[in-house]
Scaffold this motif. Structure first.
Motif, short mmCIF file in Angstrom:
data_model
loop_
_atom_site.label_atom_id
_atom_site.label_comp_id
_atom_site.label_asym_id
_atom_site.label_seq_id
_atom_site.Cartn_x
_atom_site.Cartn_y
_atom_site.Cartn_z
N CYS A 151 -47.33 -24.40 38.57
CA CYS A 151 -46.99 -25.36 39.62
C CYS A 151 -48.19 -25.66 40.50
CB CYS A 151 -45.84 -24.80 40.47
SG CYS A 151 -44.24 -24.74 39.61
N GLU B 3 -41.59 -26.91 44.20
CA GLU B 3 -41.30 -27.06 42.76
C GLU B 3 -41.01 -25.69 42.14
OE1 GLU B 3 -40.90 -29.81 41.24
OE2 GLU B 3 -41.99 -31.36 42.35
N PHE B 4 -41.79 -24.70 42.52
CA PHE B 4 -41.61 -23.35 41.97
C PHE B 4 -40.29 -22.73 42.42
CE2 PHE B 4 -42.01 -18.83 43.11
CZ PHE B 4 -42.00 -18.29 41.84
N ALA C 211 -46.17 -27.52 45.80
CA ALA C 211 -46.14 -26.70 44.59
C ALA C 211 -45.13 -25.56 44.75
CB ALA C 211 -47.53 -26.15 44.31
N TRP D 253 -37.30 -24.30 40.79
CA TRP D 253 -37.22 -23.81 39.40
C TRP D 253 -36.68 -22.39 39.37
CZ3 TRP D 253 -39.86 -19.50 37.63
CH2 TRP D 253 -39.78 -19.25 36.25
N GLU E 170 -45.31 -19.18 36.01
CA GLU E 170 -44.77 -20.46 36.43
C GLU E 170 -45.36 -20.91 37.77
OE1 GLU E 170 -42.60 -23.99 36.41
OE2 GLU E 170 -43.02 -22.54 34.79
#
Length: 601
Positions: free
Chosen positions: A357, A331-332, A328, A335, A353
């Protein structure tokens, strides 16, 4: 969303509330009143019903207390909160007091030179706290007086006490049945010649009985107290509304359920020698036992050390939770790197956000604390919590500090990463590299059995000390297993005298903060394990890193690192890429491959 962004206090509310408290003090015939952060369970985090310190003063930090006298009032805070407290209290009503440099007894002696009476709620202070204060006040003419809680008398819209449901924590995640735990701890009481132990820490009760609760945000523990007998029987005192048939079946037949109101009568009826933890049990408990003529013996909460030393199932669960949480985070962070250059993100956007995630894992039960996302000067507020009032737009040239964690049924996570927004100054990079060197030093250390947290704390500070720098918090705290993110007794701290043992999980989080400019912190969780023998035959321990997420190489001054430090970082990044790459989206995988490359020669 678990996290909310409303400002829960206002500095302007403090003066009239302090005036109302002083009116109650006059009616009670006392000259002062103590307002701790704690509730009767002595938890770091409190339910809204018990957040008396914040209601009175405006200060929302997770540690501290206030002393209100007729002509002055102090808010006592340690180094983590000295920036935050000035932003949250009304300076005409409250003065920040640097604690523990200034002790409460010394402050009271100076403020009440002719003596006086200071009231306190005996359910909100431990025996150890009051005993220490009494010793500090000897010969001063100042007396302490037990009193009803005066804040509760003036807090007319005080929220009701929580009634969150208690649920079963599966044995396969706990690694041991509650029957086996109770028998083991009861046998230890019997061996010590004690017939029972009073347990008032919610996380101890949750661990002992393999249950979890929902009375405290971010901490899956129930408000409850318990008495453990030497034969392993437990009486659990809590609100009956929290208990359902599934829980009764889990606890039956060796655990007696009683309402919370039955706790005091049960204390008075105890016979034989009873163990009480002077560092965690409310002062009122000792007064009740002494008043009933019960033979009281001081001793540590019997759950504290067994809970701290995680078993194989708990460690395996933590590993799984960190892999899931690490994916996670990848992914964060990918981004974030793509989105930050647009110059439109705010701190709230970042917090939101990151929670999205973590939520996408499908396993998130809660965040493990309010996410800290501090841009620029807000990063220097060690326990900063963004609100709609404080929310900053993140602009180029700043550092962004993100400290966060997740609560999963198999483990609790806590991770901090600091990232640059565009190009930042050379000084920020050098400071970041020193923090990184300290974190690597703690990660690599080997140490003999018997070594305590205070023996290791300086390792993380040494690179900063060489530059005349330091940080005003401990290097690491203990972490629970789907319990509290801050768990004792283990710490990496100058004041920790607890020997480190296999299975203990701690944070490794050195930092550096420049008020009004930036904050830096890098944090991984680590677990103590046996170290392989290198030939001398001396039993040694080491740390295994649990947290998996890239450390931002753009902030590293590579020439400052030794060959061993480079080797550790490159190996860590290779592990991160190997374990997390298959679990993330294609775009995040490409990003992860790029940011985990070895440092350039």
């Amino acid at each position: 969303m678990f996290q909310r962004f409303e400002s829960v206090t206002r500095p302007a509310d403090g003066p009239p509330r302090l005036a109302a408290l002083r009116a109650e003090m006059r009616r009670a015939g006392i000259d002062g009143f103590l307002v701790p952060r704690a509730d009767m369970y002595q938890g770091e985090y409190v339910a809204p019903h018990d957040d008396r310190l914040a209601w009175l003063t405006g200060f929302t930090g997770s540690a501290g207390f206030a002393a209100a006298l007729m002509d002055r009032a102090g808010v006592f805070i340690d180094g983590r909160y000295r920036v935050q407290v000035r932003q949250q209290i009304a300076p005409e009503a409250f003065a920040p007091v640097h604690w523990p440099e200034v002790g409460l007894a010394d402050w009271l002696r100076e403020a009440l030179p002719d003596g006086g009476t200071v009231g306190f709620d005996p359910w909100l202070h431990t025996f150890e706290q009051i005993d220490q204060l009494l010793k500090g006040l000897e010969g001063s003419g100042i007396t302490l007086s037990e009193t009803a809680n005066l804040i509760d008398r003036i807090w007319h819209d005080q929220p009701a006490p929580p009634t969150g449901a208690i649920v079963v924590h599966p044995d396969d995640l706990a690694g041991e049945s509650h029957a086996a735990k109770r028998a083991r701890l009861g046998a230890a009481l019997h061996k010590a010649g004690q017939g029972a132990a009073v347990i008032t820490l919610p996380d101890s009760i949750a661990w002992l009985l393999n249950i979890r609760g929902s009375d405290i945000p971010r901490n899956p523990v129930p408000h409850a107290t318990a008495i453990l007998q030497a034969d392993g029987h437990v009486t659990l005192f809590t609100d009956p509304a929290k208990i359902d048939d599934a829980l009764r079946s889990h606890l039956f037949p060796d655990i007696t359920l009683r309402p919370a109101t039955a706790f005091e009568p049960a204390l008075r009826s105890l016979t034989g020698t009873v163990r009480v933890d002077r560092a965690s049990a409310p002062f009122a408990v000792t007064e009740i036992l002494n008043g009933a003529g019960v033979d009281l013996e001081w001793g540590q909460d019997p759950c504290i050390l067994p809970k701290a030393c995680k078993n194989a199932a708990e460690i395996d669960g933590s590993i799984r939770a960190h892999i899931r949480d690490g994916a996670a985070m990848v992914e964060f962070l990918s981004w974030l790197e793509m989105t930050l250059p647009g110059g439109r993100l705010t701190e709230i956007d970042v917090v939101t956000e990151l929670e999205v995630c973590r939520g996408a894992t499908g396993r998130l039960r809660d965040i493990s604390f309010e996410t800290i996302a501090g841009a620029g000067p807000n990063g220097a507020i060690v326990h900063y919590r963004v609100t709609r009032d404080s929310n900053r737009t993140i602009t180029p040239g700043q550092l962004l500090l993100i400290d966060s964690g997740g609560q999963y049924r198999d483990g609790t996570t806590d991770i901090t990463r600091t990232v640059p927004v565009g190009e930042v100054g050379q000084e920020e990079k050098e400071c970041f590299t020193r923090v990184l060197q300290g974190m690597i030093a703690m990660s690599r250390v080997r140490f003999p059995r018997g070594v305590e947290g205070r023996h290791l704390d300086a390792l993380a500070r040494y690179p900063l000390w060489l530059a005349g720098q330091d940080y005003d918090h401990g290097t690491g705290h203990g972490v629970g297993s789907y319990l509290c993110v801050h768990e004792g007794p283990q710490r990496l701290s100058r004041i920790s005298d607890v020997p480190l043992q296999p299975g203990m999980i701690l944070s490794n989080e050195p930092g550096y903060y420049r008020e009004g400019a930036f904050g830096i912190r890098i944090e991984n969780l680590i677990v103590v394990e046996e170290a392989p023998d290198l030939g001398d035959g001396r039993p040694m321990l080491q740390f295994r890193t649990l947290t998996l997420a890239p450390i931002d190489r753009r902030l590293i001054v590579a020439d400052m690192l030794s060959a061993e430090e480079r080797e550790w970082l490159d190996a860590y990044h290779a592990r991160v890429a190997h374990e997390l790459g298959p679990l993330v989206s294609a775009g995040a995988r490409t990003w992860l491959s790029k940011v985990t490359q070895p440092l350039p020669a």
